[in-house]
Scaffold this motif. Structure first.
Motif, PDB file in Angstrom:
ATOM      1  N   LEU A   1       0.852  -1.187   0.000  1.00 46.36           N
ATOM      2  CA  LEU A   1       0.000   0.000   0.000  1.00 46.36           C
ATOM      3  C   LEU A   1       0.886   1.234   0.000  1.00 46.36           C
ATOM      4  O   LEU A   1       1.721   1.398   0.884  1.00 46.36           O
ATOM      5  N   THR A   2       0.715   2.091  -0.989  1.00 43.57           N
ATOM      6  CA  THR A   2       1.460   3.340  -1.006  1.00 43.57           C
ATOM      7  C   THR A   2       0.505   4.508  -0.836  1.00 43.57           C
ATOM      8  O   THR A   2      -0.601   4.501  -1.375  1.00 43.57           O
ATOM      9  N   ILE A   3       0.926   5.506  -0.049  1.00 44.55           N
ATOM     10  CA  ILE A   3       0.149   6.742   0.053  1.00 44.55           C
ATOM     11  C   ILE A   3       1.010   7.909  -0.397  1.00 44.55           C
ATOM     12  O   ILE A   3       0.769   9.056  -0.067  1.00 44.55           O
ATOM     13  N   ASP A   4       2.044   7.572  -1.172  1.00 51.76           N
ATOM     14  CA  ASP A   4       2.895   8.595  -1.791  1.00 51.76           C
ATOM     15  C   ASP A   4       2.153   9.153  -2.998  1.00 51.76           C
ATOM     16  O   ASP A   4       1.760   8.400  -3.881  1.00 51.76           O
TER      17      ASP A   4
ATOM     18  N   GLU B   1      -0.320   0.168 -15.159  1.00 49.53           N
ATOM     19  CA  GLU B   1      -0.627   1.455 -15.772  1.00 49.53           C
ATOM     20  C   GLU B   1      -1.149   2.455 -14.761  1.00 49.53           C
ATOM     21  O   GLU B   1      -0.801   3.625 -14.775  1.00 49.53           O
ATOM     22  N   ALA B   2      -1.992   1.994 -13.831  1.00 55.08           N
ATOM     23  CA  ALA B   2      -2.528   2.900 -12.815  1.00 55.08           C
ATOM     24  C   ALA B   2      -2.920   2.109 -11.584  1.00 55.08           C
ATOM     25  O   ALA B   2      -3.559   1.068 -11.691  1.00 55.08           O
ATOM     26  N   LEU B   3      -2.511   2.595 -10.435  1.00 57.32           N
ATOM     27  CA  LEU B   3      -2.953   2.001  -9.177  1.00 57.32           C
ATOM     28  C   LEU B   3      -4.160   2.774  -8.681  1.00 57.32           C
ATOM     29  O   LEU B   3      -4.295   3.962  -8.928  1.00 57.32           O
ATOM     30  N   ASP B   4      -5.041   2.082  -7.954  1.00 57.00           N
ATOM     31  CA  ASP B   4      -6.173   2.768  -7.349  1.00 57.00           C
ATOM     32  C   ASP B   4      -6.397   2.206  -5.952  1.00 57.00           C
ATOM     33  O   ASP B   4      -5.507   1.593  -5.371  1.00 57.00           O
TER      34      ASP B   4
ATOM     35  N   MET C   1      -1.505  -1.364  -4.441  1.00 64.51           N
ATOM     36  CA  MET C   1      -2.582  -0.377  -4.464  1.00 64.51           C
ATOM     37  C   MET C   1      -2.032   0.978  -4.037  1.00 64.51           C
ATOM     38  O   MET C   1      -0.992   1.077  -3.390  1.00 64.51           O
ATOM     39  N   MET C   2      -2.731   2.029  -4.447  1.00 65.80           N
ATOM     40  CA  MET C   2      -2.422   3.383  -3.994  1.00 65.80           C
ATOM     41  C   MET C   2      -3.637   3.929  -3.264  1.00 65.80           C
ATOM     42  O   MET C   2      -4.763   3.830  -3.766  1.00 65.80           O
ATOM     43  N   LEU C   3      -3.415   4.492  -2.083  1.00 67.18           N
ATOM     44  CA  LEU C   3      -4.517   5.016  -1.292  1.00 67.18           C
ATOM     45  C   LEU C   3      -5.207   6.183  -1.992  1.00 67.18           C
ATOM     46  O   LEU C   3      -4.553   7.125  -2.429  1.00 67.18           O
ATOM     47  N   ASP C   4      -6.510   6.097  -2.115  1.00 72.18           N
ATOM     48  CA  ASP C   4      -7.347   7.228  -2.515  1.00 72.18           C
ATOM     49  C   ASP C   4      -8.100   7.629  -1.260  1.00 72.18           C
ATOM     50  O   ASP C   4      -9.034   6.952  -0.838  1.00 72.18           O
TER      51      ASP C   4
END
Length: 391
Positions: free
Chosen positions: A66-69, A81-84, A103-106
């Protein structure tokens, strides 16, 4: 047998102060459920998180990172292509039964998910459409870190129920705000539990009438400053959100306890520079003060020592002799470059020794700088190998 790694807590192993960080022991330990990477900006923290997650997956762990960068380097490095806000499989990662999701934090989507899960449809709609909620969920200081806590709690709960993952790797925001990850629940709690918010909820009856009269004068003045509609949005939001607040605080406290648990390990990431190592010292001291389990320090982008044993002073002296004798400037220039390189390596070594002297119980992995940026899985594998190769 794997070498022990530094850790505060029941899983701690006896180690000497000069024993390097054994990353593979950390990754292979089935008791390690969460690894949190924190550090200042520009030190390769996101790449480190991804490299550790990939290495763990290829050593048989079922991993989600998990990234929140806000930068999307993680997606690029992993060929996605894109994390969500939903974990996605990373193609070509994992072996021996291991797997890797990313995943990337939204933060707004996560906030929305929490509201929808905790409120009835009518109240949820009222909250989600409120302009003050929109501002809170997208830009309020600490919201991103708070929602990271929420998402980590969700991932851990899902992992416990389904067994889909046995290791969660968390990348945190840059600079000291990374430790807002620890402060965010209390900050949001203080805001929502503050005197002004309580006044907005105070009923105008009984002993509260006198207070309400004075408060009415204050709200009239505020209405002129910020506008009546803004104040009304705030009052409406607080009234609707108040019933959810207890659940938010309870879950945040549960996740905070999870971060203090024996199955969690914090890795502080730094560069061999004075500012970055000062920040690393701050992180180490803060984590220790909070009782968080610290696994060690990763120093990225360290300069490699030249092959020649020629000292910096000797190289400069030789360059000066060549210049005096009228020899071609290329050789003298190379000697001066060698001297600069030696001095950089020596300076970085002094900085690391100073850190180690101040924090003798922190195991350290030193990762040499690469010739180019990491942009694919092979690059991440190389970083993982370099972090682990500390023997």
């Amino acid at each position: 047998m794997n070498k022990p790694y530094s850790r505060v807590g029941p899983l701690a192993a006896i180690r000497t102060a000069d024993l390097p960080l054994d990353v593979d022991a950390l990754l292979d330990n089935p008791a390690t459920e969460i690894i949190v990477c924190c550090g200042s900006g520009g030190v390769g923290k996101t790449t480190t998180s991804a490299a550790l997650a990939l290495r763990a997956a290829e050593r048989g762990r079922k991993v989600v990172v998990l990234t929140i960068d806000p930068a999307r380097r993680l997606a690029q490095s992993m060929g996605i292509e894109a994390l969500d806000n939903t974990p996605r499989p990373v193609p070509g990662a994992g072996s021996d039964g291991g797997s890797l999701d990313a995943m990337m934090l939204d933060m707004k989507s996560t906030f929305d998910e929490v509201v929808l899960s905790q409120a009835n449809p009518e109240k949820a709609k009222q909250i989600l459409e409120n302009p003050f909620y929109v501002a809170l969920s997208t830009s309020f200081a600490g919201t991103q870190e708070y929602m990271a806590m929420e998402k980590l709690g969700q991932l851990h709960g899902s992992a416990q129920e389904s067994g889909e993952w046995d290791l969660i790797v968390v990348d945190t925001p840059p600079s000291r705000s990374a430790l807002d990850f620890l402060d965010a629940p209390e900050r949001l709690s203080s805001f929502l539990d503050g005197r002004f918010i309580k006044l907005l909820l105070t009923p105008a009856r009984g002993p509260a009438r006198l207070m309400s009269a004075g408060f009415g004068m204050m709200t009239n003045a505020l209405s002129k400053i910020v506008g009546a509609s803004v104040l009304q949005d705030l009052q409406t939001f607080v009234a609707a959100f108040d019933t959810l607040f207890g659940g938010f605080r309870q879950r945040a406290q549960k996740t905070f306890q999870l971060l203090q648990a024996d199955g969690t390990a914090f890795l502080v990431v730094a560069a061999p520079e004075p500012d970055a190592l000062r920040e690393a010292a701050y992180f180490v001291e803060r984590l220790s003060g909070e009782g968080m389990p610290l696994a060690g320090l990763v120093v990225n982008r360290a300069s490699s020592a030249p092959v020649s044993a020629l000292s910096a002073d000797a190289a400069v002296a030789a360059a000066e002799r060549l210049a005096t004798d009228g020899e071609p400037g290329v050789t003298a220039g190379l000697l001066r470059l060698h001297a600069d390189r030696v001095r950089i390596v020596e300076r970085e070594a002094r900085l690391r020794r100073s850190f180690a002297t101040s924090h003798p119980n922190v195991a350290t992995a030193v990762v040499p700088a690469l010739a180019s940026d990491v942009h694919d899985l092979d690059g991440l594998r190389t970083i993982g190998e370099l972090i682990a190769d500390q023997g």
